[in-house]
Design an enzyme around this catalytic site. Structure first.
Site, mmCIF file in Angstrom:
data_model
loop_
_atom_site.group_PDB
_atom_site.id
_atom_site.type_symbol
_atom_site.label_atom_id
_atom_site.label_comp_id
_atom_site.label_asym_id
_atom_site.label_seq_id
_atom_site.Cartn_x
_atom_site.Cartn_y
_atom_site.Cartn_z
ATOM 1 N N TYR A 1 0.860 -1.130 0.011
ATOM 2 C CA TYR A 1 0.026 0.006 0.111
ATOM 3 C C TYR A 1 0.920 1.213 -0.052
ATOM 4 C CZ TYR A 1 0.179 -0.341 4.934
ATOM 5 O OH TYR A 1 0.495 -0.086 6.629
ATOM 6 N N CYS A 2 0.325 2.348 -0.643
ATOM 7 C CA CYS A 2 1.124 3.493 -0.747
ATOM 8 C C CYS A 2 2.577 3.322 -1.309
ATOM 9 C CB CYS A 2 1.204 4.464 0.575
ATOM 10 S SG CYS A 2 1.452 6.075 0.241
#
EC number: 2.3.1.204
Length: 279
Positions: A148-149
Site C-alpha cells: 500500500y502507498c
C-alpha cells in the site's frame, strides 16, 4: 561531508515526542503540528526538529483515495473495522496507523540552502538505517509492487516493505515523514487496505490506477528482524541517536508562543479534511 550527512548533523536538534500523548487524538493534529514546524523551522524561529508520533486506529487517505468511485462504501468499511479515515496534506495513498506504527517527522529549513526532493528522501533513509544497526546492509529503498502507498522510497528488507516516506513543504520548511511498522503484522495491515480498495473500486473503471495489494509483500520490523521491539524502544533509540548527531538536543513540545499559529494550521487541516471527505 555529503549534504545528507550535513543535514543530519545539526548544531541543535529540537525533539518533540508525541508517541504516547498523541495516541487518542486525531491524526489531523499531527499534520497540523508538522505544518507548524515547517513554518517555524523554515522561518528560522525553531531549530531543525524531529517529532515522533503514534495514533490509534486510523487510515490516512491520499488525495486520489477520496476520488474512489465508491469512496463512501470504502470509508464505511474502515469504520466498521474500527478505523477512522482522514485525508492527509502530503503525497501518497492510503496508509494504516495504529499503536504499533511509529511515525517520524524530520523538519528542516531551506533558508541557507535548497533541499531537493531526492535529498529529503535520502535524509530519512539514512536516519532509518542509522536507527537500526542490526539491519546494516539490509534496508533498501525502491518501489515494492503490491504494497500500500507504493513509491520509489519504500523501505524494505528482503523484498518486504516495512516503511514509506512522504514530504510536506511549506514556507521554506520541509517535513520528511516516515511510518515505521514496528510491531504487529504487516500483512494484516495490508489486507485491511486491500479490502478498502475493493470496496472503493468495485470493478469500476477509473482514470487513476489504484494499487492491487498483495499482503505478502509487507511486514513489520519485528517480523523481519526476529525482534521484539516496542514503539517506545525505538523512541528511546531516536533520542540517543540525536545526541550522537548533535551537541545540543532540546526536548520541547509546542510552546505557549507557538500555540496561536498551531491552532491556525489545525483549523486549516480540519477544514480541508472535512471538505475532502464530503466530496
Amino acid at each position: 561531508m555529503s549534504q545528507t550527512e550535513d543535514l543530519l548533523q545539526q548544531e541543535t536538534w529540537r525533539f518533540w515526542d508525541q508517541s504516547l500523548s498523541g495516541k487518542s487524538r486525531s491524526a489531523l493534529e499531527s499534520f497540523a503540528s508538522d505544518d507548524l514546524l515547517c513554518h517555524l523551522v523554515g522561518q528560522g524561529q525553531s531549530p531543525a526538529t524531529v517529532r515522533t508520533w503514534v495514533h490509534d486506529n486510523t487510515v490516512v487517505l491520499g488525495i486520489q483515495d477520496h476520488r474512489l468511485p465508491f469512496v463512501e462504501d470504502a470509508q464505511n468499511f474502515l469504520r466498521s473495522q474500527g478505523y477512522a479515515p482522514i485525508v492527509r496534506n502530503s503525497g501518497g495513498l492510503a496508509v494504516v496507523l495504529d499503536e504499533g506504527v511509529l511515525n517520524i517527522s524530520i523538519v528542516l529549513s531551506e533558508i541557507d540552502k535548497s533541499i531537493d526532493i531526492p535529498t529529503g528522501y535520502e535524509v530519512m533513509l539514512e536516519f532509518v538505517r542509522l536507527l537500526f544497526p542490526e539491519a546494516e546492509g539490509k534496508i533498501e529503498a525502491y518501489e515494492i509492487v503490491g504494497s500500500y502507498c507504493p513509491g520509489s522510497y519504500d523501505l524494505s528488507i528482503g523484498g518486504k516493505k516495512f516503511a514509506g516516506i512522504s514530504q510536506r513543504r511549506l514556507r521554506q520548511g520541509i517535513a520528511v515523514q516516515v511510518y515505521l511498522c514496528v510491531e504487529g503484522s504487516g500483512s494484516e495491515r495490508a489486507d485491511l487496505i486491500r479490502q478498502f480498495y475493493e470496496y472503493g473500486v468495485q470493478g469500476e473503471e477509473t482514470k487513476f490506477s489504484y494499487p492491487v495489494i498483495n499482503p505478502d509483500v509487507m511486514a513489520s520490523l519485528n517480523e523481519l528482524l526476529g525482534a521484539s521491539f516496542t514503539v517506545e524502544d525505538i523512541v528511546i533509540r531516536i533520542q540517543q541517536m540525536l545526541h550522537h548527531l548533535s551537541t545540543n538536543v532540546v526536548s520541547q513540545s509546542v510552546t505557549q508562543e507557538e500555540m496561536e499559529l498551531y491552532l491556525f494550521y489545525l483549523q486549516r487541516v480540519v477544514d480541508r479534511n472535512k471538505k475532502m471527505l464530503e466530496k
